[in-house]
Design a protein around this motif. Structure first.
Motif, mmCIF file in Angstrom:
data_model
loop_
_atom_site.group_PDB
_atom_site.id
_atom_site.type_symbol
_atom_site.label_atom_id
_atom_site.label_comp_id
_atom_site.label_asym_id
_atom_site.label_seq_id
_atom_site.Cartn_x
_atom_site.Cartn_y
_atom_site.Cartn_z
ATOM 1 N N ASN A 99 0.829 -1.204 0.000
ATOM 2 C CA ASN A 99 0.000 0.000 0.000
ATOM 3 C C ASN A 99 0.862 1.252 0.000
ATOM 4 O OD1 ASN A 99 -2.261 -1.584 -0.010
ATOM 5 N ND2 ASN A 99 -2.825 -1.177 2.116
ATOM 6 N N ALA A 100 1.983 1.205 0.708
ATOM 7 C CA ALA A 100 2.886 2.365 0.743
ATOM 8 C C ALA A 100 3.384 2.694 -0.664
ATOM 9 C CB ALA A 100 4.051 2.108 1.687
ATOM 10 N N ALA A 101 3.712 1.675 -1.447
ATOM 11 C CA ALA A 101 4.180 1.902 -2.821
ATOM 12 C C ALA A 101 3.060 2.451 -3.695
ATOM 13 C CB ALA A 101 4.730 0.611 -3.419
ATOM 14 N N LYS A 102 1.842 1.971 -3.487
ATOM 15 C CA LYS A 102 0.705 2.509 -4.249
ATOM 16 C C LYS A 102 0.581 4.007 -4.000
ATOM 17 C CE LYS A 102 -2.007 -1.796 -4.297
ATOM 18 N NZ LYS A 102 -0.928 -2.680 -3.854
ATOM 19 N N GLY A 103 0.771 4.410 -2.760
ATOM 20 C CA GLY A 103 0.690 5.823 -2.425
ATOM 21 C C GLY A 103 1.873 6.615 -2.940
ATOM 22 N N ARG A 104 3.065 6.121 -2.687
ATOM 23 C CA ARG A 104 4.290 6.839 -3.042
ATOM 24 C C ARG A 104 4.486 6.958 -4.546
ATOM 25 N NH1 ARG A 104 7.429 3.568 -0.926
ATOM 26 N NH2 ARG A 104 8.463 2.693 -2.732
ATOM 27 N N LEU A 105 4.289 5.891 -5.286
ATOM 28 C CA LEU A 105 4.572 5.885 -6.724
ATOM 29 C C LEU A 105 3.387 6.302 -7.595
ATOM 30 C CD1 LEU A 105 6.638 2.579 -6.917
ATOM 31 C CD2 LEU A 105 7.509 4.925 -6.942
ATOM 32 N N LEU A 106 2.179 5.987 -7.147
ATOM 33 C CA LEU A 106 1.005 6.230 -7.985
ATOM 34 C C LEU A 106 0.067 7.297 -7.428
ATOM 35 C CD1 LEU A 106 0.173 2.510 -8.854
ATOM 36 C CD2 LEU A 106 1.536 4.139 -10.181
ATOM 37 N N GLY A 107 0.352 7.775 -6.223
ATOM 38 C CA GLY A 107 -0.485 8.812 -5.634
ATOM 39 C C GLY A 107 -1.825 8.330 -5.119
ATOM 40 N N VAL A 108 -1.951 7.031 -4.837
ATOM 41 C CA VAL A 108 -3.202 6.520 -4.280
ATOM 42 C C VAL A 108 -3.314 7.034 -2.843
ATOM 43 C CG1 VAL A 108 -4.528 4.462 -3.660
ATOM 44 C CG2 VAL A 108 -3.135 4.469 -5.748
ATOM 45 N N PRO A 109 -4.372 7.772 -2.532
ATOM 46 C CA PRO A 109 -4.509 8.321 -1.174
ATOM 47 C C PRO A 109 -4.642 7.232 -0.111
ATOM 48 C CG PRO A 109 -6.011 9.416 -2.706
ATOM 49 C CD PRO A 109 -5.447 8.216 -3.418
ATOM 50 N N GLU A 110 -3.961 7.422 1.000
ATOM 51 C CA GLU A 110 -4.022 6.472 2.105
ATOM 52 C C GLU A 110 -5.463 6.290 2.585
ATOM 53 O OE1 GLU A 110 -2.218 5.977 6.598
ATOM 54 O OE2 GLU A 110 -1.051 7.085 5.108
ATOM 55 N N ALA A 111 -6.214 7.372 2.596
ATOM 56 C CA ALA A 111 -7.610 7.308 3.039
ATOM 57 C C ALA A 111 -8.429 6.375 2.136
ATOM 58 C CB ALA A 111 -8.226 8.702 3.063
ATOM 59 N N LEU A 112 -8.135 6.358 0.860
ATOM 60 C CA LEU A 112 -8.829 5.477 -0.079
ATOM 61 C C LEU A 112 -8.501 4.016 0.224
ATOM 62 C CD1 LEU A 112 -10.659 6.071 -2.569
ATOM 63 C CD2 LEU A 112 -8.633 5.730 -3.973
ATOM 64 N N LEU A 113 -7.231 3.756 0.479
ATOM 65 C CA LEU A 113 -6.799 2.399 0.830
ATOM 66 C C LEU A 113 -7.449 1.945 2.135
ATOM 67 C CD1 LEU A 113 -3.132 2.910 -0.230
ATOM 68 C CD2 LEU A 113 -4.595 1.087 -1.116
ATOM 69 N N GLU A 114 -7.513 2.824 3.113
ATOM 70 C CA GLU A 114 -8.116 2.475 4.403
ATOM 71 C C GLU A 114 -9.617 2.241 4.273
ATOM 72 O OE1 GLU A 114 -7.036 5.489 7.254
ATOM 73 O OE2 GLU A 114 -4.908 4.990 7.105
ATOM 74 N N ALA A 115 -10.285 3.054 3.476
ATOM 75 C CA ALA A 115 -11.741 2.964 3.345
ATOM 76 C C ALA A 115 -12.189 1.749 2.535
ATOM 77 C CB ALA A 115 -12.298 4.240 2.714
#
Length: 170
Positions: A65-81
């Motif tokens: 998930n960290a890589a999704k956020g760091r490399l692709l800009g996927v918001p952490e809130a989206l991953l959590e929700a």
């Protein structure tokens, strides 16, 4: 299933990637991939085709998930929700991959390949795929049978088939 869809389903991965390459050249478009559970399998199939550097921009393997956020800009809130294996996340993944790479079209994949990690809501074999660009995406959920290898192979095939379909529809 349409005749065209049935014929695509019967092609091997390299033939699908070659067909994708021909379409990219004809239409003047470039492709990117954002992969999680397939671990770069789509990018591998694409780069097995000689000359793919003409139309393949880059591939992202964002397993965490960290890589999704760091490399692709996927918001952490989206991953959590919604969790990593969701429509919302794969749509954000494909948009981020297209934005970062500058590619015209992309595919994103996130799923539960197994043997563990599944749940009642998202059992082993659940895979979300999204095709699109930096502004718009279309996502589908699949439930693939088989072991880890089989789930991953089916997801790679569907990713390529979906890219071909997107370009054939242009």
């Amino acid at each position: 299933m349409s005749r065209s869809a049935a014929s695509l389903a019967n092609l091997d991965l390299i033939t699908l990637a070659e067909r994708l390459g021909r379409l990219c050249r004809e239409l003047g478009v470039t492709v990117t991939t954002a992969e999680s559970c397939t671990g770069g399998g789509v990018a591998s199939a694409i780069t097995a085709v000689a000359g793919s550097s003409d139309w393949f921009k880059t591939g992202y393997v964002t397993y965490s998930n960290a890589a999704k956020g760091r490399l692709l800009g996927v918001p952490e809130a989206l991953l959590e929700a919604h969790g990593a294996v969701s429509r919302e996340v794969v749509e954000a993944m494909v948009a981020g991959a297209c934005r970062d790479s500058g590619a015209d079209i992309g595919v994103a994949i996130s799923g539960v390949a197994g043997p563990g990690g599944g749940s009642a809501e998202k059992p082993v074999g659940t895979v979300w795929l999204a095709w699109g660009d930096a502004q718009d995406a279309r996502a589908e959920c699949h439930r693939y049978p088989g072991d880890r290898r089989a789930v991953r192979e089916q997801a790679v095939r569907e990713a390529l088939v979906g890219l071909v379909r997107c370009l054939e529809a242009r």
